[in-house]
Write an enzyme that holds these catalytic residues in place. Structure first.
Site, PDB file in Angstrom:
ATOM      1  CG  HIS A  14      -8.935  26.986  -3.626  1.00  0.00           C
ATOM      2  ND1 HIS A  14      -9.570  25.972  -4.022  1.00  0.00           N
ATOM      3  CD2 HIS A  14      -9.476  27.594  -2.646  1.00  0.00           C
ATOM      4  CE1 HIS A  14     -10.448  25.728  -3.091  1.00  0.00           C
ATOM      5  NE2 HIS A  14     -10.741  26.771  -2.121  1.00  0.00           N
ATOM      6  CD  GLN A  70     -12.780  28.811  -4.099  1.00  0.00           C
ATOM      7  OE1 GLN A  70     -12.285  29.412  -3.852  1.00  0.00           O
ATOM      8  NE2 GLN A  70     -13.719  28.104  -3.718  1.00  0.00           N
ATOM      9  N   GLY A  84     -12.596  34.538   1.170  1.00  0.00           N
ATOM     10  CA  GLY A  84     -11.820  34.350   0.041  1.00  0.00           C
ATOM     11  C   GLY A  84     -12.299  33.588  -1.027  1.00  0.00           C
ATOM     12  CB  CYS A 114     -13.722  24.969   0.977  1.00  0.00           C
ATOM     13  SG  CYS A 114     -13.305  25.326  -1.013  1.00  0.00           S
ATOM     14  CG  LEU A 115     -17.277  29.849  -0.503  1.00  0.00           C
ATOM     15  CD1 LEU A 115     -17.025  31.053  -1.281  1.00  0.00           C
ATOM     16  CD2 LEU A 115     -18.669  30.025   0.227  1.00  0.00           C
ATOM     17  CG  HIS A 158      -8.901  27.846   2.094  1.00  0.00           C
ATOM     18  ND1 HIS A 158      -9.678  26.695   2.866  1.00  0.00           N
ATOM     19  CD2 HIS A 158      -9.348  27.988   0.775  1.00  0.00           C
ATOM     20  CE1 HIS A 158     -10.370  26.552   2.120  1.00  0.00           C
ATOM     21  NE2 HIS A 158     -10.611  27.142   0.962  1.00  0.00           N
ATOM     22  CD  GLU A 159      -9.423  31.629  -0.719  1.00  0.00           C
ATOM     23  OE1 GLU A 159      -9.506  31.045  -1.923  1.00  0.00           O
ATOM     24  OE2 GLU A 159     -10.287  31.324   0.020  1.00  0.00           O
TER      25      GLU A 159
HETATM   26 ZN    ZN Z   1     -11.815  27.159  -0.865  1.00  0.00          ZN
END
Ligand code: ZN
Length: 215
Positions: free
Chosen positions: A172, A73, A68, A126-127, A168-169
């Site tokens: 964000h 991000q 995701g 998480c990226l 999660h997304e």
């Molecule tokens: Zn994330």
């Protein structure tokens, strides 16, 4: 004198981002864009630019690799995210985590609510917080409402790992990171995860590191 059109700065920012080929640069924890609620998408980009931006998000998610990616991000404060999970995991992991394949989807202006009291607690990463993972207790099932990339209404129930991904997304887009909801004592480096906590569910990790699991 006319006020400047508020579409222009965002469109310009995205045109600049897309002017170089390949995956977009990811911003990481500490960047303020990750802590601001993103703006609702209300046609600030024309259809062609939106399509190019979504494609760049998809390419960046694949390259990372991740399951995701939310627009903040890549530094863009818009309520847009992409998800996709081929779920290449062993059977015991799929069963324990409900990690079933999730086809590519674009989430525009999403919001979610739990459909019941059931919770699921697993390690996630998480990226934008590279190198670490932590256990997050989340709704086991959520109702997700919003739109797709063509403006069509979405009202859908997600369960298992896809439910975790959409929470999660969407978080964000509200300026939240998974760490805000994590069990602090579960924090583990990727190295420690590989060395100790490959188990499908974090039962031993909870015991050894000293944190509680729901239920
Ligand atoms: Zn994330």
């Amino acid at each position: 004198m006319a006020l400047p059109n508020d579409r222009a700065p965002l469109a310009e920012q995205i045109e600049r981002l897309l002017s170089t080929e390949g995956p977009l640069p990811l911003v990481t924890a500490g960047h303020p864009v990750l802590r601001r609620p993103a703006a609702r998408y209300e046609g600030q980009l024309d259809a062609a630019l939106l399509a190019r931006f979504v494609e760049a998000l998809r390419l960046t998610m694949h390259a990372a690799p991740g399951v995701g990616l939310a627009a903040p991000q890549v530094g863009v404060g818009l309520r847009i995210a992409v998800i996709e999970d081929p779920a290449p995991v062993p059977d015991e992991v799929r069963v324990a985590r409900g990690r079933v394949p999730q086809p590519f989807r674009v989430l525009v202006n999403p919001s979610y609510e739990g459909t019941g009291p059931a919770r699921a607690a697993f390690y996630e990463g998480c990226l934008s917080v590279p190198g670490y993972q932590a256990v997050v207790s989340r709704h086991a099932e959520v109702r997700l409402r919003g739109e797709d990339e063509h403006g069509r209404a979405v009202d859908e129930v997600f369960t298992g790992w896809p439910a975790r991904i959409v929470q999660h997304e969407t978080d964000h887009l509200d300026g939240m990171l998974y760490l805000d909801r994590a069990e602090p004592r579960s924090l583990a480096s990727n190295q420690a995860m590989a060395d100790f906590w490959a188990e499908p569910a974090p039962v031993e990790a909870a015991r050894a590191l000293g944190f509680d699991l729901p239920g």
